[in-house]
Design a protein around this motif. Structure first.
Motif, PDB file in Angstrom:
ATOM      1  N   LYS A   3      28.632   9.442 -65.610  1.00 21.97           N
ATOM      2  CA  LYS A   3      29.399   9.541 -64.599  1.00 21.97           C
ATOM      3  C   LYS A   3      29.617  10.877 -63.967  1.00 21.97           C
ATOM      4  O   LYS A   3      30.067  10.972 -62.901  1.00 21.97           O
ATOM      5  CB  LYS A   3      30.767   9.091 -65.046  1.00 21.97           C
ATOM      6  CG  LYS A   3      30.591   7.391 -65.576  1.00 21.97           C
ATOM      7  CD  LYS A   3      32.070   7.026 -65.872  1.00 21.97           C
ATOM      8  CE  LYS A   3      31.632   5.623 -66.331  1.00 21.97           C
ATOM      9  NZ  LYS A   3      33.040   4.825 -66.933  1.00 21.97           N
ATOM     10  N   ASN A   4      29.364  11.935 -64.669  1.00 21.11           N
ATOM     11  CA  ASN A   4      29.650  13.245 -64.225  1.00 21.11           C
ATOM     12  C   ASN A   4      28.521  14.363 -63.996  1.00 21.11           C
ATOM     13  O   ASN A   4      27.235  13.826 -64.253  1.00 21.11           O
ATOM     14  CB  ASN A   4      30.756  13.910 -65.255  1.00 21.11           C
ATOM     15  CG  ASN A   4      30.404  14.190 -66.560  1.00 21.11           C
ATOM     16  OD1 ASN A   4      29.072  14.039 -66.719  1.00 21.11           O
ATOM     17  ND2 ASN A   4      31.181  14.535 -67.296  1.00 21.11           N
ATOM     18  N   LYS A   8      24.668  14.157 -65.817  1.00 21.15           N
ATOM     19  CA  LYS A   8      23.697  14.006 -65.120  1.00 21.15           C
ATOM     20  C   LYS A   8      22.407  15.215 -65.342  1.00 21.15           C
ATOM     21  O   LYS A   8      21.371  14.856 -65.611  1.00 21.15           O
ATOM     22  CB  LYS A   8      23.775  14.040 -63.628  1.00 21.15           C
ATOM     23  CG  LYS A   8      24.454  12.632 -63.311  1.00 21.15           C
ATOM     24  CD  LYS A   8      24.762  12.442 -61.967  1.00 21.15           C
ATOM     25  CE  LYS A   8      25.698  11.077 -61.758  1.00 21.15           C
ATOM     26  NZ  LYS A   8      26.220  10.879 -60.242  1.00 21.15           N
TER      27      LYS A   8
END
Length: 101
Positions: A3-4, A8
């Protein structure tokens, strides 16, 4: 799904580090010991692409997210060391957890 941006980046670092290990410990022996140079050509190209994406993500994290400069320098340095990205990932995981507290 990740998600952030830091998650990633960590995933990309592990992917790039894995490709380096595959290049060094699988493709290179196939080339030099078994006469199969195509292994290095294919794995080397994949690794090169992943390394380029990894460097772009370092720049993104540095300039957009105001990432500490020491992490940027470390991220570039460990890309050239076998198992280096795995050590950096551990450090980033600890940093992420400390920042969340």
């Amino acid at each position: 799904m990740i998600k952030n941006a830091l998650g990633k980046f960590r995933f990309m670092g592990l992917l790039e580090g894995s490709s380096l290990l595959i290049l060094l410990f699988l493709a290179m022996p196939l080339k030099y010991f078994f006469g199969f140079p195509e292994a290095v050509s294919v794995v080397g190209a994949v690794h090169g692409g992943l390394f380029t994406i990894y460097c772009v993500m370092i720049a993104y994290m540095t300039f957009i997210f105001k990432w500490p400069f020491r992490f940027s320098v470390a991220a570039v340095a460990v890309a050239f060391i076998p198992f280096g990205n795995f050590m950096l990932d551990r450090r980033l995981e600890n940093w992420q957890q400390a920042k969340a507290v």
